[in-house]
Design a protein around this motif. Structure first.
Motif, PDB file in Angstrom:
ATOM      1  N   GLN A  41       0.871  -1.166   0.000  1.00  0.00           N
ATOM      2  CA  GLN A  41       0.000   0.000   0.000  1.00  0.00           C
ATOM      3  C   GLN A  41       0.913   1.223   0.000  1.00  0.00           C
ATOM      4  O   GLN A  41       1.830   1.323   0.827  1.00  0.00           O
ATOM      5  CB  GLN A  41      -0.901  -0.007   1.226  1.00  0.00           C
ATOM      6  N   MET A  46       7.975   0.419   4.771  1.00  0.00           N
ATOM      7  CA  MET A  46       7.708  -1.014   4.626  1.00  0.00           C
ATOM      8  C   MET A  46       8.994  -1.824   4.802  1.00  0.00           C
ATOM      9  O   MET A  46       8.979  -2.902   5.393  1.00  0.00           O
ATOM     10  CB  MET A  46       7.085  -1.316   3.256  1.00  0.00           C
ATOM     11  N   ASN A  96       0.710   4.258   0.881  1.00  0.00           N
ATOM     12  CA  ASN A  96       0.705   5.298   1.908  1.00  0.00           C
ATOM     13  C   ASN A  96       1.857   5.181   2.897  1.00  0.00           C
ATOM     14  O   ASN A  96       2.244   6.152   3.526  1.00  0.00           O
ATOM     15  CB  ASN A  96      -0.642   5.314   2.651  1.00  0.00           C
ATOM     16  N   LEU A  97       2.454   3.993   3.072  1.00  0.00           N
ATOM     17  CA  LEU A  97       3.580   3.843   3.993  1.00  0.00           C
ATOM     18  C   LEU A  97       4.929   4.101   3.315  1.00  0.00           C
ATOM     19  O   LEU A  97       5.903   4.397   3.977  1.00  0.00           O
ATOM     20  CB  LEU A  97       3.591   2.442   4.614  1.00  0.00           C
ATOM     21  N   GLU A 156       1.541  -4.888   8.293  1.00  0.00           N
ATOM     22  CA  GLU A 156       0.683  -3.740   8.001  1.00  0.00           C
ATOM     23  C   GLU A 156       1.196  -3.001   6.765  1.00  0.00           C
ATOM     24  O   GLU A 156       2.380  -2.702   6.652  1.00  0.00           O
ATOM     25  CB  GLU A 156       0.665  -2.782   9.194  1.00  0.00           C
ATOM     26  N   GLY A 157       0.288  -2.768   5.827  1.00  0.00           N
ATOM     27  CA  GLY A 157       0.642  -2.059   4.606  1.00  0.00           C
ATOM     28  C   GLY A 157       0.959  -2.971   3.435  1.00  0.00           C
ATOM     29  O   GLY A 157       1.221  -2.505   2.335  1.00  0.00           O
TER      30      GLY A 157
END
Length: 191
Positions: free
Chosen positions: A74, A82, A76-77, A127-128
């Motif tokens: 994703q 990441m 946004n990170l 997450e991500g």
């Protein structure tokens, strides 16, 4: 940075024997200790050699299964965020940001195919993380292959005539002489 045949011989020797000392390297290559130290310093300072460390065999440590995974994240990170998260998974040996339909390419190892699923699940649960696709390595023919590149760079870069013995070292490199002689001195099989 331009490298020559002596640089290549040093790189090969330290690749084969990471724990070799400067004095022993000097003896095996037949050059002065100061020359070896100066060349190593120059190779480190220029970034050609980033570190001298033993090569670890993951299979010998109980991780015989290897795989490459392409990962989509994703956005946004971001890649750096990441990468920090994925660095927490010890089975990830390499992580590369790549172009194309994926964001990352990772090399992972596992104890078995069932354990590989656990590692992939850990990556997916990060997450991500978006999609992932993996390919199990069936055989490795070579890896971390830089010696032929170093040899090619030395053969295509003119050597400095100000340095004594470069013509001899250049001829030795083309013939495999300097390092092969060093290997024979210690009973290493020359391939």
């Amino acid at each position: 940075m331009r490298i020559d045949s002596l640089d290549v011989s040093l790189i090969e020797l330290f690749t084969d024997f990471p724990g070799i000392g400067v004095m022993e390297c000097s003896k095996r290559l037949g050059v002065a200790r100061g020359t070896v130290q100066n060349r190593l310093n120059r190779l480190h300072e220029s970034g050609v050699i980033t570190r001298i460390a033993p090569q670890i065999d993951a299979a010998a440590m109980g991780y015989p299964v290897a795989a490459f995974c392409s990962l989509q994240i994703q956005q946004n990170l971001g890649h750096d965020g990441m990468a920090e998260k994925l660095e927490q998974i010890p089975e990830i040996l390499e992580l590369h940001t790549v172009s194309g339909s994926s964001d990352f390419l990772v090399k992972i190892v596992a104890r078995s195919t069932a354990d590989l699923q656990r590692v992939i699940d850990a990556i997916s649960a990060t997450e991500g993380m978006g999609r992932s696709a993996s390919s199990i390595v069936l055989a490795t023919h070579f890896e971390n292959r830089v010696i032929p590149l170093a040899r090619d760079a030395a053969l295509h870069n003119p050597e400095s005539p100000a340095e004594p013995g470069n013509r001899l070292r250049s001829n030795s490199l083309r013939n495999g002489g300097t390092l092969n002689a060093a290997r024979k001195n210690i009973g290493h099989n020359v391939q």
